[in-house]
Design a protein around this motif. Structure first.
Motif, PDB file in Angstrom:
ATOM      1  N   THR A   1       0.827  -1.208   0.000  1.00 49.87           N
ATOM      2  CA  THR A   1       0.000   0.000   0.000  1.00 49.87           C
ATOM      3  C   THR A   1       0.861   1.257   0.000  1.00 49.87           C
ATOM      4  N   SER A   2       0.537   2.157  -0.917  1.00 53.99           N
ATOM      5  CA  SER A   2       1.188   3.477  -1.064  1.00 53.99           C
ATOM      6  C   SER A   2       2.631   3.401  -1.535  1.00 53.99           C
ATOM      7  N   GLN A   3       3.138   2.232  -1.853  1.00 53.67           N
ATOM      8  CA  GLN A   3       4.552   2.137  -2.251  1.00 53.67           C
ATOM      9  C   GLN A   3       4.747   2.351  -3.751  1.00 53.67           C
ATOM     10  N   THR A   4       5.946   2.856  -4.081  1.00 49.93           N
ATOM     11  CA  THR A   4       6.350   2.957  -5.483  1.00 49.93           C
ATOM     12  C   THR A   4       7.431   1.917  -5.730  1.00 49.93           C
ATOM     13  N   LEU A   5       7.180   1.082  -6.731  1.00 50.07           N
ATOM     14  CA  LEU A   5       8.122   0.006  -7.041  1.00 50.07           C
ATOM     15  C   LEU A   5       8.582   0.096  -8.491  1.00 50.07           C
ATOM     16  N   ILE A   6       9.813  -0.318  -8.720  1.00 50.88           N
ATOM     17  CA  ILE A   6      10.336  -0.432 -10.088  1.00 50.88           C
ATOM     18  C   ILE A   6      10.630  -1.908 -10.323  1.00 50.88           C
ATOM     19  N   VAL A   7      10.144  -2.442 -11.438  1.00 50.93           N
ATOM     20  CA  VAL A   7      10.424  -3.847 -11.766  1.00 50.93           C
ATOM     21  C   VAL A   7      11.081  -3.889 -13.143  1.00 50.93           C
ATOM     22  N   THR A   8      12.304  -4.385 -13.231  1.00 55.95           N
ATOM     23  CA  THR A   8      12.950  -4.476 -14.548  1.00 55.95           C
ATOM     24  C   THR A   8      12.522  -5.777 -15.239  1.00 55.95           C
ATOM     25  N   GLY A   9      12.455  -5.723 -16.567  1.00 56.01           N
ATOM     26  CA  GLY A   9      12.023  -6.897 -17.334  1.00 56.01           C
ATOM     27  C   GLY A   9      10.587  -7.252 -16.986  1.00 56.01           C
ATOM     28  N   ALA A  10       9.740  -6.231 -16.888  1.00 58.21           N
ATOM     29  CA  ALA A  10       8.372  -6.454 -16.391  1.00 58.21           C
ATOM     30  C   ALA A  10       7.354  -6.664 -17.506  1.00 58.21           C
ATOM     31  N   ASN A  11       7.821  -6.834 -18.754  1.00 54.43           N
ATOM     32  CA  ASN A  11       6.857  -7.048 -19.835  1.00 54.43           C
ATOM     33  C   ASN A  11       6.518  -8.521 -20.026  1.00 54.43           C
ATOM     34  N   SER A  12       7.268  -9.411 -19.353  1.00 51.73           N
ATOM     35  CA  SER A  12       6.948 -10.831 -19.547  1.00 51.73           C
ATOM     36  C   SER A  12       7.374 -11.632 -18.323  1.00 51.73           C
ATOM     37  N   GLY A  13       6.978 -12.897 -18.317  1.00 49.57           N
ATOM     38  CA  GLY A  13       7.456 -13.864 -17.327  1.00 49.57           C
ATOM     39  C   GLY A  13       7.303 -13.413 -15.883  1.00 49.57           C
ATOM     40  N   LEU A  14       8.362 -13.628 -15.116  1.00 53.48           N
ATOM     41  CA  LEU A  14       8.326 -13.370 -13.673  1.00 53.48           C
ATOM     42  C   LEU A  14       8.108 -11.900 -13.347  1.00 53.48           C
ATOM     43  N   GLY A  15       8.751 -11.012 -14.128  1.00 57.07           N
ATOM     44  CA  GLY A  15       8.634  -9.576 -13.859  1.00 57.07           C
ATOM     45  C   GLY A  15       7.205  -9.103 -14.028  1.00 57.07           C
ATOM     46  N   LEU A  16       6.564  -9.537 -15.099  1.00 60.67           N
ATOM     47  CA  LEU A  16       5.171  -9.137 -15.355  1.00 60.67           C
ATOM     48  C   LEU A  16       4.258  -9.612 -14.225  1.00 60.67           C
ATOM     49  N   GLU A  17       4.417 -10.875 -13.835  1.00 61.89           N
ATOM     50  CA  GLU A  17       3.507 -11.416 -12.803  1.00 61.89           C
ATOM     51  C   GLU A  17       3.783 -10.817 -11.430  1.00 61.89           C
ATOM     52  N   ALA A  18       5.067 -10.506 -11.156  1.00 60.21           N
ATOM     53  CA  ALA A  18       5.374  -9.839  -9.877  1.00 60.21           C
ATOM     54  C   ALA A  18       4.721  -8.457  -9.867  1.00 60.21           C
ATOM     55  N   ALA A  19       4.839  -7.728 -10.991  1.00 56.16           N
ATOM     56  CA  ALA A  19       4.238  -6.386 -11.075  1.00 56.16           C
ATOM     57  C   ALA A  19       2.725  -6.476 -10.871  1.00 56.16           C
ATOM     58  N   ARG A  20       2.122  -7.513 -11.427  1.00 60.61           N
ATOM     59  CA  ARG A  20       0.659  -7.688 -11.265  1.00 60.61           C
ATOM     60  C   ARG A  20       0.321  -7.896  -9.775  1.00 60.61           C
ATOM     61  N   HIS A  21       1.133  -8.711  -9.087  1.00 61.69           N
ATOM     62  CA  HIS A  21       0.907  -8.925  -7.641  1.00 61.69           C
ATOM     63  C   HIS A  21       1.036  -7.599  -6.883  1.00 61.69           C
ATOM     64  N   PHE A  22       2.050  -6.781  -7.250  1.00 63.21           N
ATOM     65  CA  PHE A  22       2.254  -5.519  -6.517  1.00 63.21           C
ATOM     66  C   PHE A  22       1.037  -4.597  -6.685  1.00 63.21           C
ATOM     67  N   VAL A  23       0.532  -4.527  -7.901  1.00 61.94           N
ATOM     68  CA  VAL A  23      -0.634  -3.665  -8.142  1.00 61.94           C
ATOM     69  C   VAL A  23      -1.836  -4.211  -7.347  1.00 61.94           C
ATOM     70  N   ALA A  24      -2.022  -5.527  -7.399  1.00 63.92           N
ATOM     71  CA  ALA A  24      -3.157  -6.135  -6.682  1.00 63.92           C
ATOM     72  C   ALA A  24      -3.022  -5.936  -5.172  1.00 63.92           C
ATOM     73  N   GLN A  25      -1.786  -5.854  -4.677  1.00 67.51           N
ATOM     74  CA  GLN A  25      -1.566  -5.703  -3.224  1.00 67.51           C
ATOM     75  C   GLN A  25      -1.420  -4.236  -2.818  1.00 67.51           C
ATOM     76  N   GLY A  26      -1.961  -3.323  -3.619  1.00 67.35           N
ATOM     77  CA  GLY A  26      -2.126  -1.942  -3.160  1.00 67.35           C
ATOM     78  C   GLY A  26      -1.053  -0.948  -3.528  1.00 67.35           C
ATOM     79  N   ALA A  27      -0.048  -1.331  -4.329  1.00 61.85           N
ATOM     80  CA  ALA A  27       1.009  -0.371  -4.678  1.00 61.85           C
ATOM     81  C   ALA A  27       0.399   0.901  -5.267  1.00 61.85           C
ATOM     82  N   ALA A  28       1.081   2.035  -5.008  1.00 61.05           N
ATOM     83  CA  ALA A  28       0.593   3.304  -5.552  1.00 61.05           C
ATOM     84  C   ALA A  28       1.036   3.451  -7.003  1.00 61.05           C
ATOM     85  N   ARG A  29       2.254   3.003  -7.267  1.00 60.17           N
ATOM     86  CA  ARG A  29       2.819   3.181  -8.602  1.00 60.17           C
ATOM     87  C   ARG A  29       3.801   2.044  -8.875  1.00 60.17           C
TER      88      ARG A  29
END
Ligand SMILES: NC(=O)c1ccc[n+]([C@@H]2O[C@H](COP(=O)([O-])OP(=O)(O)OC[C@H]3O[C@@H](n4cnc5c(N)ncnc54)[C@H](OP(=O)(O)O)[C@@H]3O)[C@@H](O)[C@H]2O)c1
Length: 340
Positions: free
Chosen positions: A30-58
């Motif tokens: 919640t309210s956090q800003t995260l940067i994920v490299t290689g986030a267009n596919s595979g592990l990076g994409l799914e991790a980014a999806r989890h972060f958004v679902a778990q309340g990340a701000a950006r």
């Protein structure tokens, strides 16, 4: 087969076949800003999806293809119902100027700070390839993307992340996606007077295990990075770790030949995790926690690295690699080591 290889294999199989990873809901961003490299596919994409679902701000999807990143951002918005949280920014880790440009943009545009960096992008190359921008005599794409580009990014982002940590009263996190394959090499290049120069020799490059070597070097340099962070007197605590996601069905081995692809298809079917499940390990790394600092994380807990890391010589090699790497980084971006 040696007893240590058998033990590593046993850990690997038990992890792939018998372990259930804790769900993403264990953590909140919640309210956090995260940067994920290689986030267009595979592990990076799914991790980014989890972060958004778990309340990340950006969530910044740091990608080398903007159109692939934008498609990833749309897919995340659709599946989570949260519009505009994930956004694609261009970053090519094989081009140092691109890394510097990306960090410049972070400094200008992320006024709210940066809480977490998931240094996840990676390549598994089967041929020795150099990017034009890479310095003459550079150690090739695998080492540049998997190790050098990411350490350049981490060190350049440190001042911003430290300031964020001070403002929030909470440690920032830089977590690197490593690999269990770090124990699959005896790392013969380690005895060279200059290991990076040895790896840069196209004629003797052992590409069969170059990826494993890159993941071993990554693990060793992140351990040293952690020690340096712990020693630093600068305000703003940063936690760093290396995550093993396990064996995951992604496109990482796409450069391998057709015979390997057939073999891999069977293995993937029998043993692999989906990217959605595998990325839970990245979520655990991103959540930080004192106990994760400087550690190799396996199955969402502190794990035990293997192979050369356990060798009595490993510590000396770790120090040598750090000296070589930091000299390289100073060459690329003079003054960078003062960020520590
Ligand atoms: N899959 C596994 O079994 C496994 C196991 C252990 C560790 N890992 C590690 O997990 C991480 C993610 O890999 P993955 O399995 O999810 O494979 P993947 O789907 O191929 O993802 C790799 C990502 O890295 C990006 N990338 C490659 N070169 C880049 C560069 N120069 N600049 C910026 N981004 C770049 C790729 O972008 P493009 O789409 O543009 O190529 C892609 O987004 C890697 O570090 C890999 O080594 C994977």
């Amino acid at each position: 087969m040696s007893t240590s290889t058998l033990s590593n294999l046993n850990t690997f199989l038990s992890s792939q076949l018998r372990t259930t990873l804790p769900p993403a809901t264990t953590h909140t961003f919640t309210s956090q800003t995260l940067i994920v490299t290689g986030a267009n596919s595979g592990l990076g994409l799914e991790a980014a999806r989890h972060f958004v679902a778990q309340g990340a701000a950006r969530v910044i999807l740091a990608v080398r293809s903007l159109s692939a990143g934008e498609a990833a951002a749309r897919s995340i918005a659709e599946s989570t119902g949260r519009e505009g949280v994930a956004e694609a920014w261009e970053l090519d880790l094989a081009r140092y100027a691109s890394v510097e440009g990306f960090v410049g943009r972070v400094e200008r545009e992320l006024e709210g700070g940066v809480d977490v960096v998931v240094a996840n992008a990676g390549v598994f190359m089967v041929a020795f390839e150099r990017q034009e921008e890479e310095e003459e005599g550079g150690p090739g794409m695998t080492m540049v993307v998997n190790v050098i580009g990411h350490m350049l990014l981490a060190l350049l982002l440190l001042p911003k992340m430290r300031a964020t940590a001070v403002a929030r009263g909470r440690a920032g996190v830089i977590t690197f996606t490593g690999s269990f394959t770090h124990w699959m090499t005896s790392f013969p290049e380690r005895t060279a007077a200059d290991v990076f120069a040895e790896l840069a020799d196209r004629k003797t490059a052992r590409m069969k295990d170059r990826y494993y070597v890159s993941k071993l070097i990554q693990l060793l340099v992140v351990r040293e990075f952690a020690e340096e962070l712990t020693r630093s007197a600068k305000p703003g605590k940063i936690i760093t770790s290396v995550v093993n996601p396990g064996f995951v069905a992604t496109r990482i081995m796409r450069h391998e030949g057709p015979m390997f692809q057939i073999f891999q298809k069977g293995l993937l079917k029998m043993l692999s995790r989906t990217p959605e499940v595998g990325s839970l390990t990245l979520v655990h790394g991103a959540a930080g926690g004192e106990e994760t600092h400087g550690q190799y994380l396996d199955d969402c807990k502190v794990g035990k690295p293997g192979g050369f890391v356990l060798d009595p010589q490993a510590r000396a090699t770790q120090k040598q690699l750090w000296r070589e790497l930091t000299a390289k980084l100073e060459n690329i971006h003079p003054g960078i080591m003062q960020n520590l």
